[in-house]
Motif scaffolding. Structure first.
Motif, short mmCIF file in Angstrom:
data_model
loop_
_atom_site.label_atom_id
_atom_site.label_comp_id
_atom_site.label_asym_id
_atom_site.label_seq_id
_atom_site.Cartn_x
_atom_site.Cartn_y
_atom_site.Cartn_z
N THR A 95 0.82 -1.21 0.00
CA THR A 95 0.00 0.00 0.00
C THR A 95 0.86 1.26 0.00
OG1 THR A 95 -1.74 -1.18 1.21
CG2 THR A 95 -1.87 1.21 1.16
N SER A 98 2.55 1.67 -3.34
CA SER A 98 1.54 2.09 -4.29
C SER A 98 1.17 3.56 -4.08
CB SER A 98 0.29 1.22 -4.16
OG SER A 98 -0.74 1.65 -5.01
N ARG A 102 0.78 6.59 -6.75
CA ARG A 102 -0.46 7.35 -6.88
C ARG A 102 -0.19 8.84 -6.70
NH1 ARG A 102 -3.69 6.74 -2.89
NH2 ARG A 102 -5.62 7.33 -3.98
N ALA A 124 0.82 1.82 -9.87
CA ALA A 124 0.18 1.69 -8.56
C ALA A 124 -0.61 0.40 -8.47
CB ALA A 124 -0.72 2.89 -8.30
N THR A 127 1.88 -2.61 -8.39
CA THR A 127 2.55 -2.67 -7.08
C THR A 127 1.65 -3.35 -6.05
OG1 THR A 127 3.85 -0.68 -7.52
CG2 THR A 127 3.52 -1.29 -5.22
N LEU A 128 0.39 -2.96 -6.02
CA LEU A 128 -0.53 -3.57 -5.07
C LEU A 128 -0.64 -5.08 -5.30
CD1 LEU A 128 -3.42 -0.94 -5.00
CD2 LEU A 128 -1.87 -1.50 -3.13
N GLN A 142 -8.00 0.72 -7.09
CA GLN A 142 -6.90 1.36 -7.80
C GLN A 142 -7.06 1.19 -9.31
OE1 GLN A 142 -4.45 3.44 -6.71
NE2 GLN A 142 -4.07 3.68 -8.89
#
Length: 385
Positions: A95, A98, A102, A124, A127-128, A142
């Motif tokens: 998170t 990410s 973001r 983002a 990555t999550l 996202q």
């Protein structure tokens, strides 16, 4: 233009109920930490090799202060540096890593880097996925932001495709709220298209009907939102409509449910944008404050802060348009002044590569970026440097 205008209304529609203190003086109160303090905290963290989660939070705090101060390029550099140092921790802190992407996407959009902003939005999501399951609600939300970025870029069909894919995935995994967000975004986008192109009307009616007929309790807020969506479409579609008609729609009980129903479209030809001085790397921006009264009208529009590169002819025009906004009427105490809101407007010239060249230059065609800063401002003025 109509599609993007309506999407902007949807994306920034909910008004924060926070209000400034009014003690009769010009006390400076700002919730953001001062730029100097955030820079020193960031540098100290790097110097002593603090843990990656603390370093990322310090980097985001510093970048946020830079953004508030209008230094978009340095904010981007700070976030990019934090990403290079911490991308390898995506599985451990998905998170936070990410969040860096973001934040970089949003700052990059203000800095006139739309391609990089899109790349960061996609990053983002990826990555999550390194630390969370693909069906996790956070991952899906996202993915919706990726659709939002497509919509802002005018890529309507690409945005709609993302929204509907997320809606189907959310339904498979029993994520009703995520599904509601996805379907409502699609309904907003397609309804906006239908307001200017009759070919989209059947599709828009189906998108709205799908939400209206869904009895899932998680869909209730989105069913309620259809009334406001219809109001926005009607007011934007009818160029001769009376903006005050927005006040005829049902009042809402909670200030949290207040939504922007109407704002006249920004007229580039009248704004003097061709004479903008923001062609260089220093953007023109202004933080504008106003009150939303209980009847949905806007009052006391004023500029709180501006860039050193003073905004050109576009700002007075934007102030007039903000003053003509209409929000959902809401219940309030008899002596309530209403809801206080602060938004940042920036006139951005994107970096583009002209045909036949391999060098990026600033586009001569500007666009207006908007961000809600209501939670940051609580006093008569603000200082972050």
């Amino acid at each position: 233009m109509m599609i993007l205008a309506l999407f902007a209304l949807q994306a920034a529609s909910v008004v924060s109920p926070s209000a400034p203190s009014d003690n009769g003086d010009d006390t400076i109160v700002v919730t953001a930490t001062r730029l100097k303090d955030t820079r020193e905290a960031w540098e100290a963290c790097l110097a002593k090799g603090c843990p990656p989660d603390k370093e990322m939070r310090a980097g985001i705090a510093y970048a946020n202060a830079l953004f508030l101060n209008g230094d978009f390029p340095t904010a981007r550099q700070t976030l990019s540096q934090a990403q290079r140092r911490n991308d390898r921790y995506a599985k451990t802190y998905p998170t936070l890593v990410s969040d860096l992407a973001r934040a970089n996407a949003r700052v990059s959009s203000f800095d006139g880097q739309p391609i990089f902003a899109m790349d960061q939005t996609l990053q983002a999501v990826s990555t999550l996925k390194q630390g969370l399951a693909s069906q996790d609600a956070i991952v899906m939300m996202q993915r919706l932001e990726t659709g939002d970025q497509m919509a802002r870029a005018g890529r309507m069909e690409a945005a709609s495709s993302i929204y509907l894919k997320v809606a189907r995935a959310a339904e498979r995994h029993g994520l009703g709220a995520v599904r509601g967000h996805a379907l409502f975004r699609d309904a907003v986008l397609i309804s906006a298209a239908a307001s200017v192109n009759p070919d989209y009307r059947v599709r828009a009616r189906r998108a709205v009907a799908k939400i209206a007929a869904d009895r899932d309790p998680a869909m209730a807020p989105f069913r309620d939102g259809l009334t406001q969506l219809s109001a926005r479409i009607a007011l934007l579609e009818d160029k001769h409509s009376d903006p005050a008609a927005a006040a005829k729609f049902s009042r809402v009980r909670s200030p949290d449910a207040v939504a922007l129903l109407y704002e006249p479209l920004f007229d580039y030809q009248r704004s003097g944008l061709t004479d903008s001085t923001a062609m260089g790397n220093s953007a023109e921006w202004a933080d504008v404050a106003f009150w939303v009264r209980p009847d949905g009208r806007v009052d006391d529009v004023e500029v709180r802060l501006t860039s050193d590169n003073k905004p050109g002819a576009w700002l007075p025009l934007k102030l007039k348009l903000v003053a003509q906004r209409r929000y959902t009427p809401f219940d309030a105490a008899p002596d309530s002044p209403g809801l206080y809101r602060v938004e940042r407007y920036a006139m951005v010239h994107d970096m583009v590569m002209p045909t036949g060249t391999h060098a990026y230059i600033r586009s001569r065609t500007p666009r207006l970026e908007t961000m809600d800063l209501s939670s940051t401002y609580r006093g008569k003025s603000v200082a972050v440097n």
